[in-house]
Motif scaffolding. Structure first.
Motif, PDB file in Angstrom:
ATOM      1  N   VAL A 125     -77.567  51.709  27.052  1.00  0.00           N
ATOM      2  CA  VAL A 125     -77.600  50.703  28.119  1.00  0.00           C
ATOM      3  C   VAL A 125     -78.533  51.129  29.243  1.00  0.00           C
ATOM      4  CG1 VAL A 125     -76.235  49.591  29.925  1.00  0.00           C
ATOM      5  CG2 VAL A 125     -75.326  49.750  27.606  1.00  0.00           C
ATOM      6  N   PHE A 126     -78.359  52.340  29.725  1.00  0.00           N
ATOM      7  CA  PHE A 126     -79.140  52.769  30.882  1.00  0.00           C
ATOM      8  C   PHE A 126     -80.549  53.219  30.492  1.00  0.00           C
ATOM      9  CE2 PHE A 126     -74.950  52.808  32.831  1.00  0.00           C
ATOM     10  CZ  PHE A 126     -75.234  52.242  34.066  1.00  0.00           C
ATOM     11  N   GLY A 127     -80.719  53.633  29.249  1.00  0.00           N
ATOM     12  CA  GLY A 127     -82.066  53.923  28.794  1.00  0.00           C
ATOM     13  C   GLY A 127     -82.945  52.682  28.871  1.00  0.00           C
ATOM     14  N   LYS A 128     -82.378  51.527  28.528  1.00  0.00           N
ATOM     15  CA  LYS A 128     -83.112  50.264  28.647  1.00  0.00           C
ATOM     16  C   LYS A 128     -83.338  49.911  30.108  1.00  0.00           C
ATOM     17  CE  LYS A 128     -81.444  48.255  24.302  1.00  0.00           C
ATOM     18  NZ  LYS A 128     -80.582  47.200  23.688  1.00  0.00           N
ATOM     19  N   LEU A 129     -82.303  50.064  30.942  1.00  0.00           N
ATOM     20  CA  LEU A 129     -82.434  49.704  32.355  1.00  0.00           C
ATOM     21  C   LEU A 129     -83.543  50.499  33.027  1.00  0.00           C
ATOM     22  CD1 LEU A 129     -81.375  48.234  34.890  1.00  0.00           C
ATOM     23  CD2 LEU A 129     -79.778  50.149  35.211  1.00  0.00           C
ATOM     24  N   PHE A 130     -83.631  51.783  32.706  1.00  0.00           N
ATOM     25  CA  PHE A 130     -84.628  52.638  33.338  1.00  0.00           C
ATOM     26  C   PHE A 130     -85.935  52.709  32.538  1.00  0.00           C
ATOM     27  CE2 PHE A 130     -80.626  54.545  35.075  1.00  0.00           C
ATOM     28  CZ  PHE A 130     -80.855  54.183  36.392  1.00  0.00           C
ATOM     29  N   ASN A 131     -86.014  51.929  31.457  1.00  0.00           N
ATOM     30  CA  ASN A 131     -87.222  51.904  30.636  1.00  0.00           C
ATOM     31  C   ASN A 131     -87.642  53.327  30.276  1.00  0.00           C
ATOM     32  OD1 ASN A 131     -89.250  50.529  29.228  1.00  0.00           O
ATOM     33  ND2 ASN A 131     -90.681  50.650  30.950  1.00  0.00           N
ATOM     34  N   ALA A 132     -86.662  54.073  29.760  1.00  0.00           N
ATOM     35  CA  ALA A 132     -86.857  55.510  29.566  1.00  0.00           C
ATOM     36  C   ALA A 132     -87.854  55.846  28.468  1.00  0.00           C
ATOM     37  CB  ALA A 132     -85.517  56.172  29.260  1.00  0.00           C
ATOM     38  N   GLY A 133     -88.148  54.886  27.588  1.00  0.00           N
ATOM     39  CA  GLY A 133     -89.158  55.122  26.561  1.00  0.00           C
ATOM     40  C   GLY A 133     -88.613  55.846  25.356  1.00  0.00           C
ATOM     41  N   THR A 134     -89.459  55.999  24.359  1.00  0.00           N
ATOM     42  CA  THR A 134     -89.019  56.581  23.094  1.00  0.00           C
ATOM     43  C   THR A 134     -88.792  58.088  23.178  1.00  0.00           C
ATOM     44  OG1 THR A 134     -91.338  56.798  22.425  1.00  0.00           O
ATOM     45  CG2 THR A 134     -90.179  54.793  21.743  1.00  0.00           C
ATOM     46  N   ASP A 135     -89.307  58.737  24.222  1.00  0.00           N
ATOM     47  CA  ASP A 135     -89.085  60.181  24.363  1.00  0.00           C
ATOM     48  C   ASP A 135     -87.645  60.511  24.737  1.00  0.00           C
ATOM     49  OD1 ASP A 135     -91.697  60.681  23.757  1.00  0.00           O
ATOM     50  OD2 ASP A 135     -92.359  60.903  25.836  1.00  0.00           O
ATOM     51  N   PHE A 136     -86.937  59.536  25.283  1.00  0.00           N
ATOM     52  CA  PHE A 136     -85.539  59.762  25.678  1.00  0.00           C
ATOM     53  C   PHE A 136     -84.633  59.475  24.487  1.00  0.00           C
ATOM     54  CE2 PHE A 136     -81.589  57.791  27.525  1.00  0.00           C
ATOM     55  CZ  PHE A 136     -80.977  58.999  27.815  1.00  0.00           C
ATOM     56  N   GLU A 137     -84.054  60.525  23.930  1.00  0.00           N
ATOM     57  CA  GLU A 137     -83.181  60.385  22.773  1.00  0.00           C
ATOM     58  C   GLU A 137     -81.846  59.771  23.195  1.00  0.00           C
ATOM     59  OE1 GLU A 137     -84.067  60.909  19.761  1.00  0.00           O
ATOM     60  OE2 GLU A 137     -85.967  61.948  20.101  1.00  0.00           O
ATOM     61  N   ARG A 138     -81.406  58.766  22.477  1.00  0.00           N
ATOM     62  CA  ARG A 138     -80.155  58.077  22.784  1.00  0.00           C
ATOM     63  C   ARG A 138     -79.087  58.416  21.737  1.00  0.00           C
ATOM     64  NH1 ARG A 138     -84.625  55.404  24.389  1.00  0.00           N
ATOM     65  NH2 ARG A 138     -84.564  53.971  26.149  1.00  0.00           N
ATOM     66  N   ASP A 139     -78.951  59.705  21.471  1.00  0.00           N
ATOM     67  CA  ASP A 139     -78.031  60.162  20.436  1.00  0.00           C
ATOM     68  C   ASP A 139     -77.072  61.243  20.912  1.00  0.00           C
ATOM     69  OD1 ASP A 139     -79.798  62.245  20.756  1.00  0.00           O
ATOM     70  OD2 ASP A 139     -80.500  62.286  18.673  1.00  0.00           O
ATOM     71  N   GLY A 140     -77.039  61.487  22.235  1.00  0.00           N
ATOM     72  CA  GLY A 140     -76.159  62.512  22.774  1.00  0.00           C
ATOM     73  C   GLY A 140     -76.651  63.923  22.580  1.00  0.00           C
ATOM     74  N   SER A 141     -77.876  64.091  22.074  1.00  0.00           N
ATOM     75  CA  SER A 141     -78.381  65.438  21.755  1.00  0.00           C
ATOM     76  C   SER A 141     -78.648  66.287  22.992  1.00  0.00           C
ATOM     77  CB  SER A 141     -79.654  65.334  20.913  1.00  0.00           C
ATOM     78  OG  SER A 141     -80.666  64.591  21.589  1.00  0.00           O
ATOM     79  N   GLN A 142     -78.585  65.696  24.180  1.00  0.00           N
ATOM     80  CA  GLN A 142     -78.746  66.460  25.422  1.00  0.00           C
ATOM     81  C   GLN A 142     -77.518  67.311  25.711  1.00  0.00           C
ATOM     82  OE1 GLN A 142     -78.957  63.186  25.037  1.00  0.00           O
ATOM     83  NE2 GLN A 142     -81.031  62.536  25.563  1.00  0.00           N
ATOM     84  N   PHE A 143     -76.444  67.068  24.975  1.00  0.00           N
ATOM     85  CA  PHE A 143     -75.178  67.789  25.140  1.00  0.00           C
ATOM     86  C   PHE A 143     -74.945  68.667  23.916  1.00  0.00           C
ATOM     87  CE2 PHE A 143     -75.116  63.893  27.512  1.00  0.00           C
ATOM     88  CZ  PHE A 143     -74.554  64.234  28.716  1.00  0.00           C
ATOM     89  N   ASP A 144     -74.173  69.735  24.111  1.00  0.00           N
ATOM     90  CA  ASP A 144     -73.885  70.639  23.002  1.00  0.00           C
ATOM     91  C   ASP A 144     -72.793  70.116  22.085  1.00  0.00           C
ATOM     92  OD1 ASP A 144     -75.716  72.670  23.898  1.00  0.00           O
ATOM     93  OD2 ASP A 144     -74.256  73.182  25.453  1.00  0.00           O
ATOM     94  N   HIS A 145     -71.905  69.282  22.629  1.00  0.00           N
ATOM     95  CA  HIS A 145     -70.796  68.779  21.814  1.00  0.00           C
ATOM     96  C   HIS A 145     -70.365  67.415  22.331  1.00  0.00           C
ATOM     97  CE1 HIS A 145     -67.481  69.249  18.965  1.00  0.00           C
ATOM     98  NE2 HIS A 145     -66.714  68.669  19.879  1.00  0.00           N
ATOM     99  N   LEU A 146     -70.113  66.504  21.405  1.00  0.00           N
ATOM    100  CA  LEU A 146     -69.606  65.173  21.724  1.00  0.00           C
ATOM    101  C   LEU A 146     -68.167  65.073  21.214  1.00  0.00           C
ATOM    102  CD1 LEU A 146     -72.704  62.974  20.751  1.00  0.00           C
ATOM    103  CD2 LEU A 146     -72.185  64.076  22.947  1.00  0.00           C
ATOM    104  N   PHE A 147     -67.239  64.875  22.131  1.00  0.00           N
ATOM    105  CA  PHE A 147     -65.821  64.885  21.781  1.00  0.00           C
ATOM    106  C   PHE A 147     -65.350  63.535  21.250  1.00  0.00           C
ATOM    107  CE2 PHE A 147     -65.955  68.501  24.689  1.00  0.00           C
ATOM    108  CZ  PHE A 147     -65.150  69.413  24.025  1.00  0.00           C
ATOM    109  N   GLU A 148     -64.444  63.627  20.295  1.00  0.00           N
ATOM    110  CA  GLU A 148     -63.757  62.461  19.740  1.00  0.00           C
ATOM    111  C   GLU A 148     -62.347  62.383  20.314  1.00  0.00           C
ATOM    112  OE1 GLU A 148     -65.221  60.447  17.628  1.00  0.00           O
ATOM    113  OE2 GLU A 148     -66.763  61.592  16.543  1.00  0.00           O
ATOM    114  N   ASP A 149     -61.773  61.191  20.312  1.00  0.00           N
ATOM    115  CA  ASP A 149     -60.382  61.029  20.720  1.00  0.00           C
ATOM    116  C   ASP A 149     -59.475  61.875  19.828  1.00  0.00           C
ATOM    117  OD1 ASP A 149     -58.250  59.558  22.231  1.00  0.00           O
ATOM    118  OD2 ASP A 149     -57.725  58.883  20.208  1.00  0.00           O
TER     119      ASP A 149
END
Length: 310
Positions: A125-149
């Motif tokens: 959502v915010f990648g589109k708002l800020f026109n972050a471009g294709t260099d901004f990965e939208r897969d959570g890879s900026q974090f070491d771990h993505l938690f599940e419920d």
């Protein structure tokens, strides 16, 4: 017969065990940043010294664009003085009111950076708002771990579990260690009420259900809040409460308040609220795990402000 909410049942078991066994309870220190009304927590196992930092703050002066590390340095000093081993740097969600100091803390103290898996939706959502471009990965890879419920987490001998509690944003998580639940921006002190639900991806009905889920935990559960704004008539900041107190006293969502009543109240209040002062820099940086946008060809990072887009 299986529980309809196994994650909640397991959370209750962990809390009840810790309530009856002091060795299963974590030590907790809160660091309140008055500039952003945010509380950063250091929570650790007293026996092993293994700990986590939750919802850190980087100073950002909007008029000049300058950052500084004052709040984070207080946390670092505490961790080093107590000789703690930081296993996790945790974000309850991608904050809209302050910039995370996670990269600064991680560089100095170690630990894995973790957030809820639904951060991917927020990035989209915010990648589109800020026109972050294709260099901004939208897969959570900026974090070491993505938690599940329902995912388990531990600090030394202190058992923990993670609950997905969306509504304020799609990615909100509550981190439970022993008898303590760190609930982010779902709920505030009973005299102040609840978090807003009008950001992109927010949903007042979903927030109500998330809060009621948290308030289904044992009455003695200690709730540690991410913010406090001193409700009218209260002179001191406060950020610790209990499930029992919230169920009996919360001005927005105490027992007896229906989902329909809550949604009407929350929606009406949210229409009257101004956007947080630091929402544009905060979200833009926090969806990157607290890292500034890549420097441009002059070596300077820039924060974008979309005009007439929100």
């Amino acid at each position: 017969m299986d529980s309809p909410d196994p994650a909640l049942s397991r959370a209750a078991e962990i809390i009840e065990q810790a309530s009856g066994d002091k060795s299963a309870r974590p030590s907790i220190a809160g660091f309140f940043d008055e500039a952003t009304n945010t509380v950063t927590y250091v929570v650790h196992d007293p026996a092993s010294g293994e700990g986590a930092i939750i919802d850190s703050v980087l100073d950002f002066e909007a008029a000049s664009g300058r950052t500084s590390n004052g709040p984070a340095d207080l946390v670092i000093e505490y961790v080093r003085r107590h000789e703690l081993k930081i296993a996790w740097i945790l974000e309850t969600h991608a904050h809209a009111d302050h910039i995370s100091a996670a990269p600064y803390l991680q560089e100095r103290l170690g630990g894995k950076l973790g957030i809820g898996r639904e951060i991917i939706r927020v990035q989209e959502v915010f990648g589109k708002l800020f026109n972050a471009g294709t260099d901004f990965e939208r897969d959570g890879s900026q974090f070491d771990h993505l938690f599940e419920d329902g995912e388990t987490i531990a600090l030394g001998a202190i058992e923990g579990i993670v609950l997905h509690v969306p509504g304020h944003t799609p990615a909100d998580m509550a981190f439970i260690f022993g008898d303590a639940a760190f609930v982010g921006d779902t709920i505030f002190m009973p005299d102040f009420g609840t978090a807003r639900a009008d950001f992109p991806g927010g949903d007042a009905a979903q927030l109500y259900r998330s809060i009621r889920r948290l308030l289904s935990l044992p009455d003695e559960t200690r709730l540690f809040l991410c913010h406090d704004y001193k409700a009218p008539g209260r002179d001191e900041y406060a950020w610790e409460t209990t499930v029992r107190q919230q169920r009996e006293e919360n001005v927005h969502v105490r027992d007896g308040v229906t989902e329909e009543e809550f949604v009407a109240m929350r929606t009406g209040r949210d229409r009257q609220l101004a956007m947080p002062k630091l929402i544009m820099p905060s979200v833009q940086v926090n969806i990157r795990g607290g890292r500034l946008p890549d420097p441009e060809d002059n070596g300077v990072s820039y924060i974008k402000i979309p005009v007439n887009a929100v």
